[in-house]
Structures are given as C-alpha cells and as structure tokens.
Scaffold this motif. Sequence first.
Motif, PDB file in Angstrom:
ATOM      1  N   LEU A 221       0.803  -1.229   0.000  1.00 50.82           N
ATOM      2  CA  LEU A 221       0.000   0.000   0.000  1.00 50.82           C
ATOM      3  C   LEU A 221       0.828   1.267   0.000  1.00 50.82           C
ATOM      4  O   LEU A 221       0.278   2.360   0.076  1.00 50.82           O
ATOM      5  N   LEU A 226       2.050   3.211  -5.939  1.00 53.29           N
ATOM      6  CA  LEU A 226       0.762   3.423  -6.577  1.00 53.29           C
ATOM      7  C   LEU A 226       0.812   4.631  -7.494  1.00 53.29           C
ATOM      8  O   LEU A 226       1.616   5.541  -7.315  1.00 53.29           O
ATOM      9  N   PRO A 230      -3.885   4.260 -12.687  1.00 51.63           N
ATOM     10  CA  PRO A 230      -3.401   2.892 -12.911  1.00 51.63           C
ATOM     11  C   PRO A 230      -4.078   2.238 -14.101  1.00 51.63           C
ATOM     12  O   PRO A 230      -5.229   2.540 -14.431  1.00 51.63           O
ATOM     13  N   PHE A 293      -5.743  -7.119  -0.889  1.00 51.85           N
ATOM     14  CA  PHE A 293      -4.770  -6.563  -1.816  1.00 51.85           C
ATOM     15  C   PHE A 293      -3.678  -7.597  -2.056  1.00 51.85           C
ATOM     16  O   PHE A 293      -3.332  -8.368  -1.167  1.00 51.85           O
ATOM     17  N   ASP A 295      -0.049  -8.750  -4.797  1.00 49.11           N
ATOM     18  CA  ASP A 295       0.968  -8.369  -5.777  1.00 49.11           C
ATOM     19  C   ASP A 295       0.814  -9.209  -7.033  1.00 49.11           C
ATOM     20  O   ASP A 295       0.855 -10.446  -6.971  1.00 49.11           O
ATOM     21  N   ARG A 299       2.844  -5.234  -9.353  1.00 48.69           N
ATOM     22  CA  ARG A 299       1.805  -4.211  -9.189  1.00 48.69           C
ATOM     23  C   ARG A 299       0.849  -4.633  -8.082  1.00 48.69           C
ATOM     24  O   ARG A 299       0.547  -5.821  -7.925  1.00 48.69           O
ATOM     25  N   THR A 300       0.348  -3.652  -7.339  1.00 55.57           N
ATOM     26  CA  THR A 300      -0.666  -3.941  -6.337  1.00 55.57           C
ATOM     27  C   THR A 300      -2.038  -3.954  -6.994  1.00 55.57           C
ATOM     28  O   THR A 300      -2.387  -3.037  -7.743  1.00 55.57           O
ATOM     29  N   VAL A 301      -2.783  -5.007  -6.730  1.00 55.18           N
ATOM     30  CA  VAL A 301      -4.143  -5.164  -7.255  1.00 55.18           C
ATOM     31  C   VAL A 301      -5.068  -5.443  -6.080  1.00 55.18           C
ATOM     32  O   VAL A 301      -4.748  -6.243  -5.198  1.00 55.18           O
ATOM     33  N   ALA A 326      -9.777   0.916  -2.561  1.00 57.07           N
ATOM     34  CA  ALA A 326      -8.895   0.836  -3.728  1.00 57.07           C
ATOM     35  C   ALA A 326      -8.986   2.105  -4.557  1.00 57.07           C
ATOM     36  O   ALA A 326      -7.971   2.620  -5.053  1.00 57.07           O
ATOM     37  N   ILE A 331      -5.704   2.041  -6.688  1.00 59.40           N
ATOM     38  CA  ILE A 331      -5.318   0.651  -6.957  1.00 59.40           C
ATOM     39  C   ILE A 331      -6.358   0.017  -7.876  1.00 59.40           C
ATOM     40  O   ILE A 331      -7.560   0.073  -7.583  1.00 59.40           O
TER      41      ILE A 331
END
Length: 445
Positions: A221, A226, A230, A293, A295, A299-301, A326, A331
């Motif tokens: 986070l 971020l 995105p 959340f 990886d 990338r953070t999803v 998000a 995100i």
Amino acid sequence: MAEHSALRALVEAIGRGFVEFAPPAPRTSGDGPLDWPGYAEQRARAADRTDADESVLCGRARLGEREAVLIAFDFAYLGGSVGEDTGVRIVAAFEQAREQRLPVISLIASGGSRMQEGIRALQQLQAIARACLLARQDRIPHVAVLRDPTTGGMWAALGAAADVVLAAPGARISFGGARVRSVGEDGEDFRAEGKLADGQVDRVVDETDLPEVLTELVSLLHPTRLTRTPGPAPVPAALGAATLPGTGMQAVERARAAERPRARAYLDSYLGTRFEIGGDRAGGRDEGMICGFGDHEGRTVAFAAQTGSANTPAGFRTAARLIRLADQLGIPVLTLVDTPGAANDAASERAGVGPAIAEVFTAVAGASVPVTTLVIGEGGSGGALALAAPENTWVTADAYFAVIAPESAAAILKREPAEVPDLADHLRLRPQDLLELGFARGLAR
C-alpha cells in the motif's frame, strides 16, 4: 523506564532505524486548562516512570524496503490518555506522513480522552479525525493496530478510522471502558476476537508476527508503489474447462461442479502475495466474499472474490468497502464472480441485503480506478451483477450468467422440472451467449 523501554522495543522491532519527530511546542502547563489539582505532579510521575513527556511516541522507521510513520501509545503514561499536547503530536505526525508521502501505522493503547484537561482534551478527537480524513484525501494509507486496551475516543477517532485494522489477541476494545459501561457488560464482544467476528477488525495478529504483517502491508500500500491513473488489472488465465458447453444446462452443471476451480485457486495463481481484509465495519463478516490486496507481477491489485455461496449483506458491504478503498488509494480492482445469488432469507432482509447490493453497484459505478471482472462460476442475477464491471467483464468456459437460475424460472413460470434444461437454453446463459449478447468482453483462456 521499563515501560517506555518496552514500547521502544516494540517500535524498533516493527521498524528499523526509528527516528522520533521533534514534538511541537507544548500547549499545556502546570495543572492544565482546568487547573486540576495535582495534575502537574501526575504528569511528572508519569514522565519519571516512562522517561517520556507524553503518552505518544511519533516518528518514522523503515519496514522492509520502505518507510512509514509510526504513532505509538504508551499506556504506562496516564493510561495512554489523550490530552491537548497528545492530539497536537498525532496531528503533526499525520502532516509529516502527507508531506513525505509515507503510510501511517498507529499502535494504539489508550483509555481515551484525558479528563484532567476536560473539553480541551475531548476536542482532540475532532482534530485527529480531520487528520485521518486529510490523509485519506491525499491517498495516504493508514493501518491501525489495536493493543490492550483500546477504548473511548482513540477507538472511535483513530483506530476505527483506519483503512486496515489489526488487533492484538485478547485486547480489550470498546468505546466505553470497563469502569463506565453498564454493570455486567463484558465478554468477547469487548475483545479483539469479538470485534473480528463482528467485522470491525480485519485480522488478529500476535505481537511476534506484527513486523512481518506490517511490512507486507506497507509494501503493498505504499504511496510510491501506486499511481493516480493505474492501468486495469490483467484478466486472470482460466484454470478450468478449455472447451465451451454445448447446452445451457451443461453450462449450469459445469459452474456448479464441486471440482471446478474456485476463487482461492485463482487468487493463488494470479497473486504472488496477498493480504486479506474482512468485515463490513458494521457488525458482520461473510467468509463467502474474499477481499484484499495482492501483488501481481510487481503491481498492487485489489480483489473482491465470491466463493460460490450466496452472499450476505456483510459480504456485499465488505466488497463495497474494498472497492472504495482501492479507489481512494489508486489501486486497480479485480472482481471474481461466483455466486448462485444473494442470500434471501429473513436475516439477510433484516440486515439490508438490498441496500448492501446497492452499495456495491454504486462503488463499481463510481470508481475512478479500472475494474476488471472474471466470471469463474455461477453468475446468479443481481448478487453477481453487482460485482461485474460494465464493458470489462470476462467469462471462463465453465461459467454462466443469468437473470435467474433455470430452476427458479421454472417455478415462476409454473413449468415442470423436466422443462428446466429447455429454459436454460432459452435464457442464453452460456459463455458464448454472453459474448454474443454483448455482456462479456471476451472469454478467458
């Protein structure tokens, strides 16, 4: 000094190289704004016992590869209570986090507002709540750790305002402390485990595990990871059937098959690491809705995934909470659809299943971040559609989506059970039908 040393040991165990912020100039002197008899002596004794001049320790430290701002309460200093100077320090720490683009970790152990300072202490709840809001508006994540005890204003204004809420095992957590609430009121409802069951806490974490858990959260986070715009989360690869179903009923049977890959299998395949949040913050949890959340290739999803059950209002509210969070942090979101439909029993109606579904529809519709949807099993009516991204919904070969289940269609139309397969064909619920009708953007491969 033993108590303060224990707090510093906790802070330094969580973050390497802790550096304390220079505190703002004090506003309280002598016996305080109420001229409370003996207050100056109380503070002097607390300072001597803890080797600290206030009940909070604020600074920055490194967790893994990234830094964070830490706000740590010392319960040994007047019960971790919050006076005017305490509030000023907490607000200043949030300002540092905003300026330096660092996440905030609050390690809370507090009995509430400091009565010796009266309304001047109570007012700090407003200032702290505003600091949390400004951080949220600046896309600064806030993680709270509720230690023993966390009561009163610091639960309401700081802990419950966090994006992710962790708690120590057995920690006493309540708005009213044990000495002021109704006689006889006690038990799990006022402990970390009860708050977890009621959806007010995301996870109960042992102190020995805190450094690893917080490091993982900070990594996922951290604002530097971020972006404001995105790209969409890529569509996960299909894990089940490779060929399309021939009939509508075959599509339904495939989606209901016990051996079909479910949400956790997709999340395991798609994400390298993940942190799950749980609970709607309003008294409920639904294990049939997995949110959190993770990886994906650096990338953070964010993800909200149905597991094949009929979701309760708490599940929908948790999904809405995840999507809003998000969106706040920037995100991209992945939703996995798999439900026969929303729970429709009396308890769900009393808990507001309709408004809860509406929250998800609104969260998806209002999201400024891209939402990607993959239908991996049953797509049962509005309970499934709420999580589906308009114009970016994909379908696997062992899934279906329908306005109503074929058995329910037969009941409404007063048809015989033998006619259910024919109705399944008429509903055009197969993956290829959904693509042809313009609902699905494509078939996952």
